[in-house]
Design a protein around this motif. Structure first.
Motif, PDB file in Angstrom:
ATOM      1  N   CYS A  56       8.378 -17.661  44.201  1.00 49.04           N
ATOM      2  CA  CYS A  56       8.660 -18.950  44.859  1.00 49.04           C
ATOM      3  C   CYS A  56       9.466 -18.724  46.136  1.00 49.04           C
ATOM      4  N   SER A  57      10.386 -17.789  46.092  1.00 51.69           N
ATOM      5  CA  SER A  57      11.184 -17.468  47.276  1.00 51.69           C
ATOM      6  C   SER A  57      10.295 -16.888  48.379  1.00 51.69           C
ATOM      7  N   ILE A  58       9.436 -15.972  48.010  1.00 54.75           N
ATOM      8  CA  ILE A  58       8.518 -15.362  48.973  1.00 54.75           C
ATOM      9  C   ILE A  58       7.565 -16.411  49.539  1.00 54.75           C
ATOM     10  N   SER A  59       7.055 -17.280  48.676  1.00 57.52           N
ATOM     11  CA  SER A  59       6.129 -18.327  49.128  1.00 57.52           C
ATOM     12  C   SER A  59       6.790 -19.227  50.158  1.00 57.52           C
ATOM     13  N   ALA A  60       8.017 -19.669  49.865  1.00 55.97           N
ATOM     14  CA  ALA A  60       8.737 -20.540  50.805  1.00 55.97           C
ATOM     15  C   ALA A  60       8.954 -19.833  52.137  1.00 55.97           C
ATOM     16  N   LYS A  61       9.296 -18.558  52.089  1.00 58.35           N
ATOM     17  CA  LYS A  61       9.516 -17.790  53.316  1.00 58.35           C
ATOM     18  C   LYS A  61       8.226 -17.641  54.121  1.00 58.35           C
ATOM     19  N   TYR A  62       7.124 -17.366  53.452  1.00 61.97           N
ATOM     20  CA  TYR A  62       5.852 -17.196  54.148  1.00 61.97           C
ATOM     21  C   TYR A  62       5.394 -18.501  54.778  1.00 61.97           C
ATOM     22  N   MET A  63       5.601 -19.618  54.063  1.00 62.06           N
ATOM     23  CA  MET A  63       5.234 -20.908  54.638  1.00 62.06           C
ATOM     24  C   MET A  63       6.148 -21.263  55.811  1.00 62.06           C
ATOM     25  N   ALA A  64       7.444 -21.048  55.656  1.00 62.35           N
ATOM     26  CA  ALA A  64       8.389 -21.352  56.743  1.00 62.35           C
ATOM     27  C   ALA A  64       8.067 -20.546  57.991  1.00 62.35           C
ATOM     28  N   GLY A  65       7.600 -19.325  57.805  1.00 61.55           N
ATOM     29  CA  GLY A  65       7.234 -18.468  58.930  1.00 61.55           C
ATOM     30  C   GLY A  65       5.811 -18.663  59.407  1.00 61.55           C
ATOM     31  N   ASN A  66       5.099 -19.623  58.801  1.00 59.92           N
ATOM     32  CA  ASN A  66       3.715 -19.916  59.174  1.00 59.92           C
ATOM     33  C   ASN A  66       2.817 -18.676  59.091  1.00 59.92           C
ATOM     34  N   SER A  67       3.056 -17.864  58.069  1.00 58.46           N
ATOM     35  CA  SER A  67       2.285 -16.635  57.895  1.00 58.46           C
ATOM     36  C   SER A  67       0.819 -16.926  57.603  1.00 58.46           C
ATOM     37  N   ARG A  68      -0.036 -16.099  58.132  1.00 63.37           N
ATOM     38  CA  ARG A  68      -1.463 -16.251  57.845  1.00 63.37           C
ATOM     39  C   ARG A  68      -1.773 -15.909  56.390  1.00 63.37           C
ATOM     40  N   PHE A  69      -0.820 -15.309  55.680  1.00 65.12           N
ATOM     41  CA  PHE A  69      -1.002 -14.965  54.272  1.00 65.12           C
ATOM     42  C   PHE A  69      -0.377 -15.989  53.322  1.00 65.12           C
ATOM     43  N   ALA A  70       0.142 -17.082  53.858  1.00 64.82           N
ATOM     44  CA  ALA A  70       0.824 -18.090  53.031  1.00 64.82           C
ATOM     45  C   ALA A  70      -0.088 -18.637  51.925  1.00 64.82           C
ATOM     46  N   SER A  71      -1.338 -18.886  52.239  1.00 63.74           N
ATOM     47  CA  SER A  71      -2.256 -19.436  51.226  1.00 63.74           C
ATOM     48  C   SER A  71      -2.450 -18.479  50.060  1.00 63.74           C
ATOM     49  N   GLN A  72      -2.652 -17.198  50.371  1.00 61.93           N
ATOM     50  CA  GLN A  72      -2.843 -16.223  49.300  1.00 61.93           C
ATOM     51  C   GLN A  72      -1.580 -16.058  48.457  1.00 61.93           C
ATOM     52  N   ILE A  73      -0.430 -16.040  49.112  1.00 61.44           N
ATOM     53  CA  ILE A  73       0.837 -15.922  48.394  1.00 61.44           C
ATOM     54  C   ILE A  73       1.022 -17.142  47.486  1.00 61.44           C
ATOM     55  N   CYS A  74       0.687 -18.322  47.995  1.00 56.55           N
ATOM     56  CA  CYS A  74       0.841 -19.543  47.201  1.00 56.55           C
ATOM     57  C   CYS A  74      -0.139 -19.590  46.024  1.00 56.55           C
ATOM     58  N   GLU A  75      -1.307 -19.009  46.184  1.00 61.14           N
ATOM     59  CA  GLU A  75      -2.238 -18.922  45.047  1.00 61.14           C
ATOM     60  C   GLU A  75      -1.634 -18.065  43.938  1.00 61.14           C
ATOM     61  N   LEU A  76      -1.039 -16.937  44.307  1.00 60.84           N
ATOM     62  CA  LEU A  76      -0.369 -16.080  43.324  1.00 60.84           C
ATOM     63  C   LEU A  76       0.835 -16.792  42.726  1.00 60.84           C
ATOM     64  N   CYS A  77       1.557 -17.515  43.555  1.00 67.01           N
ATOM     65  CA  CYS A  77       2.715 -18.282  43.084  1.00 67.01           C
ATOM     66  C   CYS A  77       2.280 -19.269  41.999  1.00 67.01           C
ATOM     67  N   ALA A  78       1.177 -19.963  42.226  1.00 66.91           N
ATOM     68  CA  ALA A  78       0.666 -20.926  41.247  1.00 66.91           C
ATOM     69  C   ALA A  78       0.348 -20.244  39.917  1.00 66.91           C
ATOM     70  N   GLU A  79      -0.255 -19.077  39.990  1.00 63.69           N
ATOM     71  CA  GLU A  79      -0.602 -18.336  38.777  1.00 63.69           C
ATOM     72  C   GLU A  79       0.651 -17.926  38.004  1.00 63.69           C
ATOM     73  N   ILE A  80       1.651 -17.430  38.703  1.00 61.30           N
ATOM     74  CA  ILE A  80       2.902 -17.006  38.058  1.00 61.30           C
ATOM     75  C   ILE A  80       3.661 -18.217  37.523  1.00 61.30           C
ATOM     76  N   CYS A  81       3.695 -19.304  38.275  1.00 67.12           N
ATOM     77  CA  CYS A  81       4.367 -20.527  37.806  1.00 67.12           C
ATOM     78  C   CYS A  81       3.713 -21.039  36.517  1.00 67.12           C
ATOM     79  N   ASP A  82       2.389 -21.014  36.458  1.00 69.87           N
ATOM     80  CA  ASP A  82       1.699 -21.445  35.233  1.00 69.87           C
ATOM     81  C   ASP A  82       2.042 -20.542  34.045  1.00 69.87           C
ATOM     82  N   ALA A  83       2.106 -19.243  34.283  1.00 66.77           N
ATOM     83  CA  ALA A  83       2.463 -18.308  33.204  1.00 66.77           C
ATOM     84  C   ALA A  83       3.893 -18.554  32.735  1.00 66.77           C
ATOM     85  N   CYS A  84       4.792 -18.796  33.678  1.00 69.12           N
ATOM     86  CA  CYS A  84       6.187 -19.074  33.346  1.00 69.12           C
ATOM     87  C   CYS A  84       6.290 -20.375  32.554  1.00 69.12           C
TER      88      CYS A  84
END
Length: 119
Positions: A56-84
């Protein structure tokens, strides 16, 4: 340039906010689980809480920085959040149930963001 920055922050702000809320709830839940009398039964939960906090921390940082990888990071974030969430739901404590709900909300918002902002 400032309007451009405002625009990219606007498109990510809801997701950044829920990621930050998820971090806070997971930190609270992690501390409570570490001090629970049945801590030995919560090892998987504790490990997933740590993973969820980090992604979640990495996702927020990637979105705040407008990273081109933000979508992929957020997809992984969703998967980990669901597991948690699935692991937290196994425990009846209020902190675990609250954390599970926030994790589910975060996963849903991360998926929405990732789908809406595919590069």
């Amino acid at each position: 340039m400032p309007t451009m920055m405002k625009t990219h922050m606007d498109k990510y702000q809801k997701c950044i906010d829920i990621c930050n809320q998820c971090i806070t709830e997971c930190e609270f839940c992690l501390d409570a689980c570490l001090h629970a009398p049945d801590v030995d039964k919560r090892v998987e939960c504790i490990e997933l809480l740590k993973d969820c906090i980090e992604i979640c921390s990495i996702s927020a940082k990637y979105m705040a920085g407008n990273s081109r990888f933000a979508s992929q990071i957020c997809e992984l974030c969703a998967e980990i959040c669901d597991a948690c969430a699935a692991e937290c739901e196994k425990f009846e404590d209020t902190h675990c149930q609250t954390c599970a709900q926030i994790c589910r909300d975060c996963a849903a918002e991360c998926r929405n963001m990732a789908e809406a902002h595919q590069f």
